[in-house]
Structure formats: structure tokens, C-alpha cells
Design an enzyme around this catalytic site. Structure first.
Site, PDB file in Angstrom:
ATOM      1  N   ALA A 281       0.589  31.035 -43.616  1.00 51.97           N
ATOM      2  CA  ALA A 281       0.506  31.888 -42.435  1.00 51.97           C
ATOM      3  C   ALA A 281      -0.391  31.209 -41.408  1.00 51.97           C
ATOM      4  O   ALA A 281      -1.141  30.289 -41.727  1.00 51.97           O
ATOM      5  CB  ALA A 281      -0.051  33.266 -42.798  1.00 51.97           C
ATOM      6  N   MET A 282      -0.300  31.681 -40.160  1.00 51.29           N
ATOM      7  CA  MET A 282      -1.089  31.117 -39.071  1.00 51.29           C
ATOM      8  C   MET A 282      -1.585  32.238 -38.172  1.00 51.29           C
ATOM      9  O   MET A 282      -0.813  33.076 -37.707  1.00 51.29           O
ATOM     10  CB  MET A 282      -0.237  30.121 -38.276  1.00 51.29           C
ATOM     11  CG  MET A 282      -0.939  29.538 -37.063  1.00 51.29           C
ATOM     12  SD  MET A 282      -2.454  28.673 -37.536  1.00 51.29           S
ATOM     13  CE  MET A 282      -3.467  28.936 -36.063  1.00 51.29           C
ATOM     14  N   GLU A 283      -2.896  32.229 -37.885  1.00 49.25           N
ATOM     15  CA  GLU A 283      -3.580  33.373 -37.288  1.00 49.25           C
ATOM     16  C   GLU A 283      -3.500  33.456 -35.770  1.00 49.25           C
ATOM     17  O   GLU A 283      -4.407  34.016 -35.123  1.00 49.25           O
ATOM     18  CB  GLU A 283      -5.059  33.352 -37.695  1.00 49.25           C
ATOM     19  CG  GLU A 283      -5.878  32.176 -37.151  1.00 49.25           C
ATOM     20  CD  GLU A 283      -5.962  30.978 -38.079  1.00 49.25           C
ATOM     21  OE1 GLU A 283      -6.866  30.152 -37.901  1.00 49.25           O
ATOM     22  OE2 GLU A 283      -5.109  30.872 -38.981  1.00 49.25           O
ATOM     23  N   ASN A 284      -2.458  32.951 -35.134  1.00 51.72           N
ATOM     24  CA  ASN A 284      -2.345  33.011 -33.673  1.00 51.72           C
ATOM     25  C   ASN A 284      -2.740  34.395 -33.165  1.00 51.72           C
ATOM     26  O   ASN A 284      -2.261  35.418 -33.657  1.00 51.72           O
ATOM     27  CB  ASN A 284      -0.903  32.725 -33.258  1.00 51.72           C
ATOM     28  CG  ASN A 284      -0.305  31.549 -33.978  1.00 51.72           C
ATOM     29  OD1 ASN A 284      -0.795  30.441 -33.883  1.00 51.72           O
ATOM     30  ND2 ASN A 284       0.757  31.796 -34.725  1.00 51.72           N
ATOM     31  N   HIS A 316      -6.330  38.314 -44.624  1.00 48.99           N
ATOM     32  CA  HIS A 316      -6.934  37.017 -44.277  1.00 48.99           C
ATOM     33  C   HIS A 316      -6.678  36.677 -42.813  1.00 48.99           C
ATOM     34  O   HIS A 316      -7.613  36.345 -42.062  1.00 48.99           O
ATOM     35  CB  HIS A 316      -6.346  35.936 -45.188  1.00 48.99           C
ATOM     36  CG  HIS A 316      -6.894  34.567 -44.944  1.00 48.99           C
ATOM     37  ND1 HIS A 316      -7.851  33.999 -45.753  1.00 48.99           N
ATOM     38  CD2 HIS A 316      -6.622  33.630 -43.982  1.00 48.99           C
ATOM     39  CE1 HIS A 316      -8.143  32.783 -45.301  1.00 48.99           C
ATOM     40  NE2 HIS A 316      -7.408  32.538 -44.219  1.00 48.99           N
ATOM     41  N   GLU A 317      -5.430  36.762 -42.394  1.00 50.97           N
ATOM     42  CA  GLU A 317      -5.097  36.359 -41.027  1.00 50.97           C
ATOM     43  C   GLU A 317      -5.682  37.307 -39.991  1.00 50.97           C
ATOM     44  O   GLU A 317      -6.089  36.874 -38.903  1.00 50.97           O
ATOM     45  CB  GLU A 317      -3.583  36.247 -40.852  1.00 50.97           C
ATOM     46  CG  GLU A 317      -2.898  35.289 -41.825  1.00 50.97           C
ATOM     47  CD  GLU A 317      -3.519  33.899 -41.855  1.00 50.97           C
ATOM     48  OE1 GLU A 317      -3.995  33.431 -40.799  1.00 50.97           O
ATOM     49  OE2 GLU A 317      -3.530  33.284 -42.939  1.00 50.97           O
ATOM     50  N   HIS A 320      -9.242  36.640 -39.161  1.00 54.30           N
ATOM     51  CA  HIS A 320      -9.376  35.554 -38.193  1.00 54.30           C
ATOM     52  C   HIS A 320      -9.339  36.042 -36.749  1.00 54.30           C
ATOM     53  O   HIS A 320      -9.783  35.313 -35.853  1.00 54.30           O
ATOM     54  CB  HIS A 320      -8.218  34.567 -38.355  1.00 54.30           C
ATOM     55  CG  HIS A 320      -8.430  33.536 -39.414  1.00 54.30           C
ATOM     56  ND1 HIS A 320      -9.547  32.748 -39.484  1.00 54.30           N
ATOM     57  CD2 HIS A 320      -7.624  33.141 -40.442  1.00 54.30           C
ATOM     58  CE1 HIS A 320      -9.437  31.910 -40.499  1.00 54.30           C
ATOM     59  NE2 HIS A 320      -8.279  32.128 -41.106  1.00 54.30           N
ATOM     60  N   GLU A 339     -12.102  29.390 -42.008  1.00 56.91           N
ATOM     61  CA  GLU A 339     -11.366  29.629 -43.239  1.00 56.91           C
ATOM     62  C   GLU A 339     -12.240  30.183 -44.359  1.00 56.91           C
ATOM     63  O   GLU A 339     -11.798  31.010 -45.152  1.00 56.91           O
ATOM     64  CB  GLU A 339     -10.666  28.344 -43.697  1.00 56.91           C
ATOM     65  CG  GLU A 339      -9.671  27.801 -42.678  1.00 56.91           C
ATOM     66  CD  GLU A 339      -8.581  28.805 -42.318  1.00 56.91           C
ATOM     67  OE1 GLU A 339      -8.396  29.804 -43.040  1.00 56.91           O
ATOM     68  OE2 GLU A 339      -7.899  28.593 -41.306  1.00 56.91           O
TER      69      GLU A 339
END
Length: 796
Positions: A281-284, A316-317, A320, A339
Site C-alpha cells: 500500500a502507499m499512503e498518498n 498503518h496507511e 501516515h 514507517e
């Protein structure tokens, strides 16, 4: 090579049109497939005079005649761009100017350009998926760490924060998504829409995100200060699998806003499930993108463990969105700040979701496995410090590892428990008091670990937190720099003099394997917080071991002869191992056999991990570790049970090529005799160790699957075709492939090729990996090389 700091961007106005493939709405020359045309106007401030502009770009073609530099003070093109060069090494454009940019003056640079939509999971990339028997296309972004430059010319460094105004021209068959909420969509003819988005908050380029896809969503509203709209987007055929993630996102956002003490600044938060992503996943900011099987959940298709993974990954994301997005590390060498903190806080967010599920995942107890994962890497001479210098894009990619995530989280957890509770507010930790100040001070900016230490130091000063020197306030940076600027961690060796009511302790660097001679600025010495259990009160007491100094603690009530055993680090707050004297190891083993519940579940897991790992390091006889593990047939909690089985499986690998492996199998069968919960992954080990009933049942189920799902169009995720419970599929698929060889493998490959559910594709892939012969393994690898099995899936 870093960008010069004489120009600071403050806004981008981006227009981009992705040419994915022609569809029933738009037509174009197929040579344009997977390309973009775009233009960007970059607004920046000149800090010191310069005759050059340096920007990042990669795989981008600039349109020379479009370049326009405007002095915003005069609204005139006072200077012209006389030429530019490009370096493949630095991925930088250098524009030469006809004169000098003036200090303290704002300018804009307009660039038209062509770009590419690749399929390598970097930058702006395309992907396909099957829906209702039709191959469909979509495109989305992955910019972290250094790939925003593949989608637009930009100042692509985390400290170069700016506002982004995004406009996407796309087929009317697609929905466009970006970080901020949609302002409006207008039809511009020819089957094209233009979707305009509100300006983002000030943020780093790697957090910019957008996507075009024919997707649907589940919507909820979070009870935040801004009543944030949450949408979880997926393929339209999978929208019914998005409810749990939406509920998790709602609950986590509400909790985090209270926890951080800082309002969530966005009016919408999208979560997007895509078929392919290089990370889980990516926290954009405002548009978090997930690999689909990480975000979706349906109990009729997914194993129970997947539900926990969704809870953890969503938590988690979203953690962020404050720690990483609102406040961002100044440079990639401090990525652990992002992280490590999210790895710690995800356990809070994912265990506070009673509104979404009737049960709990015991996440506080599971954090011990993150600590152990960090130690498993950090106990070798090949490890590296949490904080490492980063100079290039390749080096930035390398720091996204378990040291940044798991060790980062472990040392922050240690710090949290070291600082304790606020005297004036026993419901709030000193750690949180400092974190909230840190967010307030650095919101919409960047920070380094020294900035975090400063905020926590101020909190220690306010709350009079003492350290290893009695009566003196804890020095946070002196304490923590030894944990982040050198690799490794200590083992605490302890012996007891029961007659004197004393224990004597000393610490040393713990290593499995050789010391490779890597020097440390701190000589591998630590200020180590030492927690020990008081059986008379049930409380935990904090003391310190200082560097290489021996420590003696006298407490007759705890360490005297009336206590059969003693316990250090009982909740595994500290990232260190403990090696007891033989008498205490034996006493702990007897207690576990008599009544293991007297010892905290986290301590049971850590005792097992310590004992077996100390044995591997030749610091403890293996008989001690095996005797300690002898209670495991009674253990009912999955955390210590999983740790114990993992350690015993390592021993099994050592026996696997010997005549004694049969005895090992019998030993493991006895260990597993009481494990029957199909939701517990440990239960699947029964088949691995050839427990006859498990193997027979699995083979029967696999053969039945071949009979009922053998058609070319039947997918194994279809409950009408596959009656194997999701929690048992891993064991059945693995056993079936192992026993049926080529027939089983071919069946799995065919089903993988038509499967549309991500988690089921993963189960099929893991089943394929259970082939037993060398030639079948070579066949499997050839399928990966040929693209029949996607590389990103094979690497998960």
C-alpha cells in the site's frame, strides 16, 4: 546528487491526459497507447540569485517552444530560457537562462511535455484486470520514493513541499481520482471529460497521486472535525468486498484525530484497491492506494487472517496521514520516522475497531512478533543502523526494509514505555505529549529525528522524566541515538543470588554468526531500560543498564529464595534478549508446564524466541530451549504458539536431509496434537508434518476441487465451485500439489490464469510453490519468466 536549494516551489498547476487504450468512448491513434500529454506550471520563489533552474524528470520529453518563464512581480517574461541539458545519472533537467533570477522574487515556469504510462509499477503506470469475462484497463500512480519525476517535471525531493492543483483529461468511461476532492467534471467533446480537483494541502511530490479507472465505491462519513467522506474504490464486481475496509478507515480516522490531537485536514479520504502495486500500500495524502487483496475482504472467499491484514494495513496507511504526510521526513535517511511510527501505531488503530467486527485481533500481544522480526535481521553483522545516509534514488529504495519498519517501531515503542505516563494525566503518555507538540511545530513541513528528540525532550522536561542518572531528567538524544545510529542490540546476561535477594546483570552486543568488523561510533554499547516483574504486586519495575557497566539489583521480595523464578522484560517493551542462569531457565520451564497463563502471553513468546536464538548463537544449550518448548501442546494462544513453531521449523530444516527427520516429524506431530482451530494458521502444519488424517483429508478435498472446478471457466474463488473453507485452502492446495505433481500444478496454473480475486490468486500461487521435484520447480520458474505468473505476485 541533490537539488540546489536556491529555488523553492510553492504550487504546481498540472494538466495531464492519459492515453490508456481506445475504448467505446474515445478513439485515437494506437501509437499513443500508454502515453500522456501534459503541461505543468510550477510556481516558485527564488531564495538566492541564480542563472539556472534545475528540475527532476525521467522518461519525459519536453516541448521546447512551450517553455515560458514569468516574473510574477511584473507579470512579464523578463528572462528567456536559452537552452537546457539533461543527465540520465541525476535525472535532472538544467535550464539555462538569459539572465539572473532575483532573490525574494516569485516566478512561474510553464512546460508542455509528453510522458509514458509504463507497466513497471513506477510513476504513472497501467494495469489490466478481468471483470465479467472482459479485459479492462486502468492507470494509477506510485511515486514513492523518487518517481513523481516520471509523471511530470518537478522538484522531486521530500523537503520541496508545495500545493498541487490537478486536472485530468480522461475517457468518459473512466472516473478520475486524485489527492483532493473533485471540484467539477466537464465534458470537452470527443468522448473526453476534464475532471478538476481542489488544491491539495502543502505536501511532498512523492505523496501526489491520481488514477483513472472504471471503478465503484462504498462510502461512509467519519465523525471527524471536518466530517470526512470516506470512499473505498474497487472494481465494480468487488464493491461488496469493501465494507470492512471502509468501516476500518472510518474508525481509524476518528481515533487518530483524537490520538494525535490534530484535526484531519482533508474533507475526503479515498482508499483505492488496484490489481498491481509494488508495495502492499502507499499512503498518498487523501488517496491511499492498496494492492487489492490487502484492502478487500469477504469471509466467503478470504481466510480469517486476511481480515486482520486489512485492519492492520488500513490502520498503518492512515497513521501516515499525520506522521509522514502532515509532517514528512526531511530526507530519505529518516524514512524510519514515517514507517517505524506507522508500524507502531497500526496496532492501536487496528485493535480499536469494535464497530467493524465482534472480535479482537489481540494486536497489542502481536506487536512482539514485530520486535522479533527486527531482531531476526539485526542480530547479524550484515545489518545496518535504522538511520543510514542516502545519496541516490537507488539508495532511497533500499531503506524500505524491516529495519526501518519493525526496528523503527520497536525502538519507538521502547521509548514510549521508558517515558511512562504523565503525572498530571495518568491517561496520557509523556511520549504522546511530545508527539503532539512535534506535529504542531512541524505541520505542513519537514523534520529530522533530532526534531523528534527535541519535542520529546521538552515533554520529559515538563513531566520530570528521569533516566539512568538518579534525579536527572532523561537525555532523549543521548539515549536514542545509540539505538538508531548503530546497528544491533544487546543481550542482557543475568544471574541470581537468591540468598542475598540479588540479580547481577551485564549486557553485550548480541550476534548470531561472525562479527564482520563493522565499527560503531558508540562501540556497540547502549543505555538499556530494564523492566522486571514484581510477582508480589503484578507490576513491572523500570531500572537501567548503562553501557558496559555491571548492574546489581537487590530486592529480596522479588529475587529472594521464596520466589522460584524471576522475569525480565515481561511485556517485551525493550528490544533486547535476556539470557538467564540455568536455574532460572529450569524454573521458568516448570512454571510453563504447571500453569503457563501466569506468565504474560508476550513474555511466553519472547522466552521461546530468546531461548532458541541464544542456542543458535551457542550461548545456551539446545536442551534448555527444547525443554522450555515442551509445554507447547498445552498452549492455546496463537502468538507464542506461532513463535515456538517457527523456531522448531528452523530445527526441522537442519534435520530435513538426515535419517533422523522421522523422529522430528513425530516430535512435531505431538506438538500439534491439540491444534484443531481451522482459523489458526498453525493448524495447517499438520499436513506439512504428514499427520495422516490431515494429508488424507487434504488430498480428498483437492481431488474433489479438480472434479468440481475442472472447467476452463470455473474459478476457485466461486463458492459454488470450491467448497474448501478459505482458512483451509492454503494447506489443501499445498498438499494437493505436493502429492499430485504435474497434474496438480497444471490445474493451479490454469486457475491462476483466470482468477480475478487477488487473495485467491495468492493462495493459488502459494500452492504452486509446494511442488516437490526439481523439474517442476524449473517449470514454475519458466512460467514466471514467460509472464504467465506476474513478477509482482511471485515476489509477495
Amino acid at each position: 546528487m541533490r537539488l540546489p536549494t536556491n529555488l523553492i516551489p510553492y504550487e504546481y498547476d498540472l494538466w495531464i491526459r492519459p492515453f490508456v487504450v481506445p475504448d467505446k468512448f474515445v478513439s485515437f491513434n494506437t501509437t499513443w497507447n500508454f502515453t500522456t500529454d501534459g503541461n505543468v506550471t510550477i510556481y516558485f520563489t527564488c531564495v538566492t540569485p541564480t542563472t539556472q533552474i534545475v528540475l527532476h524528470g525521467d522518461n519525459i520529453e519536453l516541448i521546447e517552444h512551450s517553455l515560458l518563464l514569468t516574473n510574477l512581480a511584473t507579470n512579464k517574461a523578463d528572462l528567456t530560457i536559452t537552452g537546457h541539458t539533461y543527465s540520465d545519472v541525476t535525472q535532472m533537467f538544467t535550464f539555462t537562462l538569459s539572465g539572473t533570477l532575483q532573490a525574494n522574487t516569485n516566478y512561474s515556469l510553464h512546460i508542455d511535455y509528453y510522458g509514458n504510462i509504463t507497466n513497471d509499477l513506477k510513476g504513472f503506470y497501467w494495469q489490466t484486470y478481468q471483470e465479467y469475462g472482459v479485459t479492462k484497463y486502468m492507470a494509477s500512480t506510485q511515486f514513492q520514493p523518487t518517481d513523481a519525476r516520471r509523471a511530470l517535471p518537478c522538484f522531486d525531493e521530500p523537503a520541496m513541499k508545495a500545493v498541487f492543483v490537478v486536472h485530468i483529461i480522461h475517457s468518459v468511461g473512466f472516473t478520475a481520482l486524485a489527492n483532493q476532492k473533485m471540484n467539477r467534471t466537464e465534458h470537452i467533446g470527443g468522448g473526453w471529460n476534464a475532471t478538476h480537483f481542489d488544491p491539495t494541502k502543502k505536501m511532498s511530490t512523492y505523496l501526489l497521486a491520481f488514477a483513472v479507472a472504471d471503478f465503484g465505491y462504498t462510502e461512509m462519513t467519519a465523525n471527524t472535525i471536518r466530517n470526512t467522506t470516506i470512499r473505498v474504490w474497487s472494481q465494480k464486481s468487488q464493491v461488496n468486498q469493501t465494507y470492512f475496509a471502509a468501516c476500518m478507515a472510518k474508525t481509524a480516522l476518528e481515533y487518530y484525530e483524537q490520538y494525535y490531537g490534530y484535526e484531519f485536514p482533508l474533507e475526503k479520504q479515498d482508499l483505492l484497491a488496484v490489481p498491481q502495486l509494488s508495495f502492499g500500500a502507499m499512503e498518498n495524502w487523501g488517496l491511499v492506494i492498496y494492492r487489492d487483496y490487502v484492502l478487500l475482504y469477504d469471509e466467503s472467499i478470504y481466510p480469517y487472517s486476511a481480515k486482520q491484514h486489512v485492519a492492520v494495513d488500513v490502520s498503518h496507511e492512515l497513521a501516515h496521514q499525520w506522521f509522514g504526510d502532515l509532517v514528512t521526513m526531511a530526507w530519505w535517511d529518516d524514512i524510519w520516522l514515517n514507517e517505524g511510527f506507522a508500524s507502531l501505531i497500526e496496532f492501536k488503530g487496528s485493535d480499536l475497531t469494535s464497530a467493524c467486527k465482534p472480535d479482537t485481533f489481540d494486536m497489542v500481544d502481536q506487536f512482539v512478533t514485530d520486535v522479533q522480526g527486527a531482531m531476526a535481521l539485526d542480530q547479524y553483522g550484515t545489518s545496518h543502523p535504522i538511520y543510514v545516509p542516502v545519496a541516490t534514488a537507488a539508495e532511497a529504495n533500499q531503506v524500505f526494509d524491516d529495519i526501518s519498519y519493525d526496528k523503527g517501531g520497536a525502538v519507538l515503542n521502547q521509548l514510549n514505555h521508558t517515558l511512562g505516563l504523565m503525572p498530571s494525566n495518568p491517561n496520557k503518555t509523556v511520549f504522546l505529549d511530545g508527539l503532539q507538540q512535534y506535529l504542531q511545530l512541524h505541520a505542513y513541513g519537514n523534520a529530522a529525528h533530532d526534531d523528534l528528540w527535541a519535542a520529546l525532550q521538552a515533554a520529559c522536561n515538563r513531566n520530570n522524566v528521569t533516566g539512568w542518572v538518579p534525579g536527572q531528567v532523561l537525555n532523549v538524544s543521548e539515549y536514542m541515538n545509540r539505538w538508531i545510529l548503530q546497528m544491533g542490540f544487546p543481550v542482557v546476561n543475568v544471574t541470581r543470588n537468591a540468598a542475598a535477594g540479588q540479580i547481577t546483570l551485564a549486557q553485550q552486543r548480541f550476534l548470531v554468526g561472525p562479527d564482520l568488523g563493522v565499527r560503531s561510533p558508540y562501540n556497540y554499547q547502549w543505555y538499556t531500560p530494564l523492566w522486571y516483574f514484581d510477582p508480589t504486586t503484578g507490576n513491572t519495575i523500570l531500572d537501567w543498564i548503562v553501557l558496559d557497566q555491571q548492574k546489581t539489583i537487590t530486592n529480596a521480595a522479588i529475587f529472594g529464595p521464596q520466589q522460584s523464578w524471576y522475569l525480565l522484560n515481561p511485556q517485551v517493551y525493550g528490544m533486547y534478549r535476556v539470557n538467564y542462569d540455568a536455574t532460572n531457565w529450569n524454573a521458568l520451564q516448570k512454571q510453563l508446564q504447571t500453569n503457563y497463563t501466569v506468565i504474560d502471553v508476550r513474555a511466553r513468546a519472547q522466552l521461546l524466541d530468546d531461548a532458541f536464538t541464544l542456542s543458535r548463537a551457542n550461548m545456551l544449550p539446545y536442551t534448555t530451549a527444547l525443554n522450555l518448548a515442551s509445554y507447547l501442546p498445552k498452549e492455546m494462544h496463537f502468538v507464542p504458539l506461532g513463535v515456538g513453531m517457527s523456531q522448531l521449523q528452523y530445527i526441522g530444516k537442519m534435520f530435513s536431509q538426515t535419517a533422523d527427520y522421522e523422529f522430528y516429524q513425530n516430535y512435531m506431530t505431538n506438538m500439534l496434537k491439540n491444534q484443531s482451530d481451522p482459523k489458526n494458521p498453525i493448524n495447517s502444519l499438520n499436513c506439512q508434518f504428514n499427520v495422516s488424517t490431515c494429508v488424507q483429508d487434504a488430498n480428498k478435498a483437492f481431488q474433489n476441487l479438480l472434479n468440481t472446478c475442472g472447467g476452463n471457466t470455473s474459478t476457485t474463488s466461486d463458492p459454488s465451485c470450491n467448497s474448501i473453507p478459505p482458512d483451509q485452502r492454503a494447506a489443501v492446495y499445498c498438499t494437493g500439489v505436493a502429492n499430485m505433481g504435474l497434474v496438480g500444478l497444471n490445474f493451479m496454473v490454469q486457475k491462476y490464469s483466470i482468477e480475478t480475486v487477488g487473495i485467491e490468486k495468492q493462495a493459488l500461487l502459494l500452492g504452486m510453490s509446494c511442488v516437490q521435484s526439481r523439474w517442476l520447480n524449473d517449470k514454475l520458474m519458466s512460467l514466471v519468466a514467460a509472464g504467465v505468473i506476474e513478477h509482482s505476485a511471485a515476489g509477495t
